[in-house]
Every structure is written in C-alpha cells, then in structure tokens.
Write an enzyme that holds these catalytic residues in place. Structure first.
Site, PDB file in Angstrom:
ATOM      1  N   HIS A 124      79.607  32.201  36.656  1.00  0.00           N
ATOM      2  CA  HIS A 124      79.254  33.595  36.919  1.00  0.00           C
ATOM      3  C   HIS A 124      79.829  34.431  35.770  1.00  0.00           C
ATOM      4  CE1 HIS A 124      78.779  31.973  41.022  1.00  0.00           C
ATOM      5  NE2 HIS A 124      78.156  33.086  41.368  1.00  0.00           N
ATOM      6  N   GLU A 186      70.377  30.586  40.395  1.00  0.00           N
ATOM      7  CA  GLU A 186      69.667  31.606  41.197  1.00  0.00           C
ATOM      8  C   GLU A 186      68.889  32.567  40.294  1.00  0.00           C
ATOM      9  OE1 GLU A 186      72.690  33.203  43.865  1.00  0.00           O
ATOM     10  OE2 GLU A 186      73.011  31.240  44.777  1.00  0.00           O
ATOM     11  N   TRP A 191      70.002  39.526  41.502  1.00  0.00           N
ATOM     12  CA  TRP A 191      71.361  40.064  41.666  1.00  0.00           C
ATOM     13  C   TRP A 191      72.255  39.805  40.456  1.00  0.00           C
ATOM     14  CZ3 TRP A 191      68.574  37.279  45.190  1.00  0.00           C
ATOM     15  CH2 TRP A 191      68.763  35.893  45.201  1.00  0.00           C
ATOM     16  N   TYR A 257      70.884  29.686  52.024  1.00  0.00           N
ATOM     17  CA  TYR A 257      71.889  30.019  53.029  1.00  0.00           C
ATOM     18  C   TYR A 257      71.205  30.439  54.314  1.00  0.00           C
ATOM     19  CZ  TYR A 257      75.429  29.840  49.416  1.00  0.00           C
ATOM     20  OH  TYR A 257      76.277  29.398  48.429  1.00  0.00           O
ATOM     21  N   GLU A 294      73.436  24.542  46.316  1.00  0.00           N
ATOM     22  CA  GLU A 294      74.367  25.350  47.139  1.00  0.00           C
ATOM     23  C   GLU A 294      73.723  25.546  48.491  1.00  0.00           C
ATOM     24  OE1 GLU A 294      75.611  29.370  45.976  1.00  0.00           O
ATOM     25  OE2 GLU A 294      75.885  28.655  43.938  1.00  0.00           O
ATOM     26  N   TRP A 325      79.145  25.862  49.933  1.00  0.00           N
ATOM     27  CA  TRP A 325      79.866  26.877  49.164  1.00  0.00           C
ATOM     28  C   TRP A 325      81.307  27.028  49.658  1.00  0.00           C
ATOM     29  CZ3 TRP A 325      79.307  27.657  44.498  1.00  0.00           C
ATOM     30  CH2 TRP A 325      79.834  28.787  43.852  1.00  0.00           C
TER      31      TRP A 325
END
Ligand code: BMA
Length: 374
Positions: A124, A186, A191, A257, A294, A325
C-alpha cells in the site's frame, strides 16, 4: 497454428501433470522460485493452502508475543501461507503502515520459508505525487510515475527500497526466498491512487510492466512471482481489463469480503463461487495459478461461517491458495477488525472443523509438499 489446436495443447498440458511447463513471468527467476510456481501448478485441485495476513506479528488482544498466532491457537496449526505488507518502506520507515517492524517481518518470512510455507507480499505505497497515503486518489499519479513523468525518478527510488527488502530475504544456503508479490492490488476499484477512475487501462498496464522490468532488469530481483489482483468483478472481460499480459503474471486472483449481516451469506456464496469459476477458467487458458488473494468477513459474527458459507463457496474449486486478511483487533473505540477467530471467539470451533477438511492445507500438509524443491 489454428486457435483450436493451440487450445487443445494448452488444455491437455494442464490435464497431464507431467506435461506442464511452468514458465515464470521473470525469465531469470531463481530455481526455488521456478519450483514454487511448478508446484503450485501441480497443487491445483488437490486442496487449498490457507493463509493469513500478519499472522505471526499480532492477533486480537496481543502483539509480538513469540510463538503466538490466532490461527494456531484456534486450529492447532499455523497457516500454510503468510501475507505481509510493505507500505511505508518507501519512506524509509522502520515499521510498516500497520506497525509491523520490517526487520521482524524479514525474520518471520525466513521462518515461514524454512518450514515450507508460502509468502505473499502487498504494497500500500503512499501516493508519490502528493506524499499522502495510498488512499489519496489525486488525479494523474500513475501518469506522473511512468517513464517521462515528473515523479518517475522518485518512484524508482521507492522500487530500489522494495528491491533491497526482497534481496535481503535469504534461506540457510544463501538462496533467495521466493515471494508472491501483488503490486497494485484491487486495481479495478477506485479507492487507491492506482485505481480504475484515476488512470487508463493502458497506463496501469504500463506501470505494472515498468515495475516488474525495473525490479528484474535494473535491480536483479529474481525471487518474485507476480500476482495480478483485482477486487470483486463480474465478467472475464471486466477481470482482464487491466491485465498487463501473460508475460508479466504468474498468479491471478481477486479479493472479496462479505459485508453486512449474516443474511448476506447466500449472496457471498454465489458471488465467490461464480468469480472463482471465472478465474479458474482464465487460469487454465493462460496457464496461471488461480488464487483467492484476500478474503474475509470482518469479526466473523456467524458461528458456522467457515463450513456453512466459505466452504460452500469453495466447493469443487481449484485455487492454489487463499489469504484471510489481518487480525488487527481493536483499532479505535468504534472499530474492530479481524478475519480469523481467536480463542473463544464465536466461530472458533467451526474454524477448527474447517481446517480439518480434506481440502484444506495448513502448516503440516504444506511442509510435506516441499514446494521449493523439484
Ligand atoms: C486495510 C485495513 C487497514 C490496513 C490496510 C493495509 O484493509 O486492514 O487497517 O492499514 O488494510 O494493511
């Protein structure tokens, strides 16, 4: 050769394990890295390696207590895959964005490798244009770090730090420890600054290729397998929109998720099952490793979630591994985050049952597979 004939060969090579030629994206990958790829290919359909992010570093209610692991304390075994995260290495920080010291991380990675488990790393990274976090989607960031862009030199210095970390991971014989690296994860969400609404498909593809080529050719990093990693998606076209090309990818995966209350169980099963089928088809066609890069249901409020929801979604699937995660625990007064149970948690007994399924691979079974040897 006609397309049909090519398809036949690709498909039959897949079906006859002796014929599988696993070619790493990095043509100069180390022996252990190539062996890992070949063995993960053979693994398809023979069980799923279970993984957990930051497993050895902390869990719910504890941090850095030697020998502890929430997975081990609930199932009796350590995971078969360990996820780690490099965010803030680019800032020369001693700890990552979740507080994990990089020197400790290296020790954990070495221990996992020596025990025959698999290591996967995400990043990240901060926004190189603004200096803010990965979640700062200022427009033009990807463009700015590509060759010719105003921040390309800066980005290269960040890659130098990633390279130094990867090259500092060594086994007992001095061999480099293989890592499944999943940069720009992702990337079909918006985001992160590398997300869908902040660059064109061509720009992110270029960035992926540039990153990999720089690590391989300029920094001589040859212990990485590369994962292409989307968030949830709907169709193969959607999934592949930002795919950098077969020559750059070893593993294909997605993150998913479960959100909301347990009434969403059926929706999660259906969507996960469908998405797994899609990436498995793509994986066969492209000769790549499919994985669930994930997943989780924060705080696992359903006592039977592991066998009655997750196991149903995974049924008959051939992904090589899955990564739950992190068990961050209490983050603030109103926020708690964990994806595997801790001792006494409502789904702990069910998680143990899940871990004992034939199709699940934890520490003991993975050690027998000798994934780094021919
Ligand atoms: C998110 C959360 C954050 C964390 C980030 C990077 O999903 O767990 O708390 O900082 O991942 O690891």
């Amino acid at each position: 050769m006609k397309k049909g004939i090519v398809c036949f060969f690709v498909f039959s090579a897949w079906l006859i394990p002796g014929l599988i030629i696993a070619q790493t994206a990095d043509k100069k990958a180390t022996k252990e890295t190539m062996n890992l790829l070949a063995n993960l290919h053979k693994q398809a359909g023979k069980g799923i390696l279970f993984g957990h992010q930051d497993d050895l570093a902390y869990g719910v209610g504890w941090k850095y207590e030697a020998g502890r692991s929430d997975v081990k304390e609930t199932t009796g075994q350590l995971p078969a895959v360990y996820g780690w995260e490099l965010g803030r290495i680019e800032m020369d920080a001693p700890v990552n964005l979740d507080g994990v010291p990089f020197d400790k991380m290296k020790q954990f990675i070495t221990t996992a490798y020596e025990s025959g488990s698999v290591v996967t790393i995400s990043w990240h990274l901060n926004n190189p244009l603004t200096g803010k976090t990965a979640w700062d989607p200022s427009p033009g960031t990807v463009e700015a770090i590509l060759p010719g862009g105003e921040k390309n030199e800066l980005y290269k210095t960040w890659l130098d730090k990633v390279a130094a970390f990867m090259l500092d991971l060594k086994g007992k014989k001095g061999e480099y420890i293989p890592v499944i690296f999943r940069p720009f994860h992702e990337l079909n969400g918006s985001w992160f600054w590398w997300g869908k609404n902040h660059c064109t498909p061509e720009q992110i593809k270029q960035l992926y290729r540039f990153t990999e080529t720089y690590l391989e050719e300029t920094k001589n990093v040859h212990n990485l397998l590369y994962a292409y990693n989307t968030d949830r998606f709907t169709t193969s076209e959607d999934y592949l929109e930002r795919y950098p090309g077969d020559d750059y990818v070893d593993v294909i995966g997605f993150d998913i998720y479960q959100k909301g209350d347990i009434l969403a169980n059926d929706k999660f099963i259906t969507e996960t099952d469908k998405s797994l089928s899609l990436i498995e088809k793509i994986a066969v066609f492209k000769n790549k490793i499919p994985a669930l890069t994930e997943f989780g249901y924060n705080t696992v409020p359903d006592a039977q979630w592991w066998t009655d929801v997750l196991a149903k979604a995974l049924k008959n699937h051939t992904i090589a591994y899955m990564l739950a995660w992190r068990n961050a625990g209490r983050k603030s007064k109103n926020e708690i985050e964990f994806y595997v149970p801790y001792r006494g948690q409502v789904s702990a007994a069910n998680f143990k049952k899940f871990s004992m399924m034939n199709t699940m691979i934890f520490e003991k079974k993975v050690a027998k597979k000798k994934l780094y040897s021919k």
